[in-house]
Design a protein around this motif. Structure first.
Motif, short mmCIF file in Angstrom:
data_model
loop_
_atom_site.label_atom_id
_atom_site.label_comp_id
_atom_site.label_asym_id
_atom_site.label_seq_id
_atom_site.Cartn_x
_atom_site.Cartn_y
_atom_site.Cartn_z
N GLN A 176 0.83 -1.20 0.00
CA GLN A 176 0.00 0.00 0.00
C GLN A 176 0.87 1.26 0.00
N THR A 177 1.96 1.22 0.74
CA THR A 177 2.85 2.39 0.82
C THR A 177 3.49 2.68 -0.53
N GLU A 178 3.99 1.64 -1.19
CA GLU A 178 4.63 1.84 -2.49
C GLU A 178 3.64 2.32 -3.55
N LEU A 179 2.42 1.82 -3.47
CA LEU A 179 1.40 2.28 -4.42
C LEU A 179 1.10 3.77 -4.21
N GLY A 180 0.95 4.17 -2.95
CA GLY A 180 0.72 5.58 -2.69
C GLY A 180 1.89 6.45 -3.11
N SER A 181 3.10 5.95 -2.91
CA SER A 181 4.30 6.71 -3.28
C SER A 181 4.37 6.95 -4.78
N ILE A 182 4.11 5.93 -5.57
CA ILE A 182 4.22 6.09 -7.01
C ILE A 182 3.08 6.95 -7.55
N LEU A 183 1.92 6.92 -6.91
CA LEU A 183 0.82 7.78 -7.33
C LEU A 183 1.15 9.25 -7.07
N ILE A 184 1.87 9.52 -6.01
CA ILE A 184 2.31 10.90 -5.75
C ILE A 184 3.27 11.35 -6.84
N ILE A 195 3.07 7.80 6.73
CA ILE A 195 2.55 9.02 7.37
C ILE A 195 3.07 10.25 6.64
N ASP A 196 4.36 10.27 6.33
CA ASP A 196 4.94 11.41 5.61
C ASP A 196 4.36 11.54 4.21
N LEU A 197 4.20 10.41 3.54
CA LEU A 197 3.65 10.44 2.19
C LEU A 197 2.19 10.89 2.19
N LEU A 198 1.45 10.52 3.23
CA LEU A 198 0.06 10.95 3.31
C LEU A 198 -0.03 12.47 3.44
N GLU A 199 0.86 13.05 4.21
CA GLU A 199 0.89 14.51 4.33
C GLU A 199 1.19 15.16 2.98
N ASP A 200 2.12 14.57 2.24
CA ASP A 200 2.43 15.11 0.91
C ASP A 200 1.24 14.98 -0.03
N ALA A 201 0.54 13.85 0.04
CA ALA A 201 -0.60 13.65 -0.84
C ALA A 201 -1.72 14.64 -0.54
N GLU A 202 -2.00 14.86 0.72
CA GLU A 202 -3.06 15.81 1.09
C GLU A 202 -2.68 17.24 0.70
N ALA A 203 -1.41 17.58 0.89
CA ALA A 203 -0.96 18.91 0.49
C ALA A 203 -1.05 19.07 -1.03
N GLY A 204 -0.69 18.04 -1.76
CA GLY A 204 -0.79 18.10 -3.22
C GLY A 204 -2.23 18.22 -3.69
N ARG A 241 -5.04 12.69 -5.14
CA ARG A 241 -6.31 12.23 -4.57
C ARG A 241 -6.36 10.71 -4.52
N ASP A 242 -5.87 10.06 -5.57
CA ASP A 242 -5.86 8.59 -5.58
C ASP A 242 -4.84 8.01 -4.61
N ALA A 243 -3.81 8.77 -4.29
CA ALA A 243 -2.77 8.26 -3.39
C ALA A 243 -3.22 8.23 -1.93
N ILE A 244 -4.20 9.01 -1.58
CA ILE A 244 -4.61 9.11 -0.17
C ILE A 244 -5.17 7.78 0.35
N LYS A 245 -5.97 7.12 -0.45
CA LYS A 245 -6.62 5.89 0.00
C LYS A 245 -5.61 4.80 0.38
N ASP A 298 -6.69 21.45 -6.01
CA ASP A 298 -8.03 22.00 -5.86
C ASP A 298 -8.00 23.52 -5.92
N TYR A 299 -7.00 24.12 -5.30
CA TYR A 299 -6.91 25.58 -5.29
C TYR A 299 -6.67 26.11 -6.71
N ILE A 300 -5.78 25.47 -7.44
CA ILE A 300 -5.50 25.90 -8.81
C ILE A 300 -6.73 25.72 -9.69
N SER A 301 -7.44 24.61 -9.51
CA SER A 301 -8.64 24.35 -10.32
C SER A 301 -9.72 25.38 -10.02
#
Length: 347
Positions: free
Chosen positions: A229-237, A263-272, A243-247, A277-280
């Protein structure tokens, strides 16, 4: 080597003889010399001579040659050669692989490469050996760059391009690992570990989309593995799919609360995701405002253009004469000239 071992007993004997000579010299007597002073005077030069020889052999009382250190130095210098010779006798690829991984953990990179190369020689389809060989070459490359040495590259002769593509040895090893993992997966399609390492190999080759597919397969086969799960989230980032990396990252933390990387990657995903969303939102608002402005501008331009059009056209006039003004006919009854004319009043 043999001379070094012979010197040890000779030094010991010389030291014992020196001690005996010193005692006799100080006491000025011995078992055979006590009876006659003449014999004592005669033996003194002989004792001095043997004492000097003793000092020469003993190294003036210094320590003996450290043969163990000499042997160790020689073994360290010839370590890669000895290791290669030993691995040449290995006939089990798994044993060579295990030895290579152990040597990698001990930072003996060059010897580890020799072991891993022996593993793939025995079994050309051993994907894990290729993967670790690629890691070993990467480590060796870093060491060579730090030491200022030239990094070796090889040309890909199978390239269809006119200019041959130069690749590092680690890239070639990772490409061989991909081929071996795919071959293994074709025979074992339910091997989640093979998909996981295939994804890691693709990531090493900077093929992120292929890595994401492999990690997704591993997660589908074994969703309760926190590393998958961690590696999947990392590559999605890396693919900017925040958004897909958070799950998967939340799932990884759920499976292992101490997974600091997730935990660190989740923070990066949420920030991203917030950035996207802000740019959109800003983009949509700018589009809306821009659309309204264009409509108002077009309306304004059309309204402002109306007077100019009316000014260019001649105003329409009626042919009827005003009241109290008699109609004057044109000469010879020409109907074309029907404009009203004012007749002066009589005085």
């Amino acid at each position: 080597m043999a001379i070094a071992w012979l010197l040890i007993p000779m030094q010991m004997a010389a030291k014992l003889f020196f001690i005996y000579t010193y005692i006799c010299w100080q006491a000025d007597s011995s078992f055979s010399l006590r009876a006659s002073p003449l014999n004592i005077n005669f033996m003194k030069p002989i004792l001095v001579f043997f004492g000097l020889i003793t000092l020469a052999f003993a190294g003036c009382g210094g320590a003996p040659v450290n043969t163990n250190a000499t042997i160790a130095d020689n073994s360290n210098t010839a370590a890669p050669v000895i290791a290669t010779t030993q691995f040449a006798e290995v006939t089990d690829a798994n044993i060579a692989l295990a030895e290579g991984k152990r040597l990698l953990d001990e930072n003996q990179t060059e010897t580890a490469i020799a072991a891993l190369k022996r593993a793939v020689e025995i079994d050309p389809d051993l994907a894990e050996a290729y993967f670790n060989l690629g890691i070993a070459y990467d480590l060796l490359k870093m060491q060579m760059e730090q030491e200022g040495r030239v990094v070796e590259t090889t040309s890909n002769s199978n390239s269809k391009e006119k200019e041959k593509v130069k690749k590092t040895r680690s890239e070639l090893a990772f490409e061989d690992a991909v081929k071996a993992y795919k071959k293994w997966i074709d025979k074992n399609p339910k091997d989640d570990n093979a998909y996981y390492y295939l994804g890691r190999t693709y990531a090493k080759l900077m093929k992120d989309e292929e890595a994401e597919e492999a990690f997704q397969e591993a997660v589908d086969l074994k969703p309760e593995d926190t590393e998958y799960q961690t590696e999947l989230g990392s590559i999605l980032i890396k693919l900017a799919q925040y958004r897909d990396a958070i799950k998967p990252l939340k799932k990884a933390i759920e499976l292992d609360e101490a997974n600091g990387r997730a935990i660190d990657l989740l923070e990066d995903a949420e920030a991203g995701r917030k950035r996207v969303d802000y740019i959109s939102a800003n983009k949509n608002s700018n589009t809306t405002v821009g659309g309204r402005g264009s409509n108002s501008n077009s309306n304004t331009s059309s309204n402002s253009a109306a007077p100019s059009n009316s000014s260019t056209k001649a105003p329409e006039t009626t042919d009827k004469p005003k009241k109290n003004e008699p109609e004057v006919k044109s000469k010879k009854g020409d109907p074309k000239d029907s404009r009203p004319r004012t007749v002066p009043k009589p005085n």
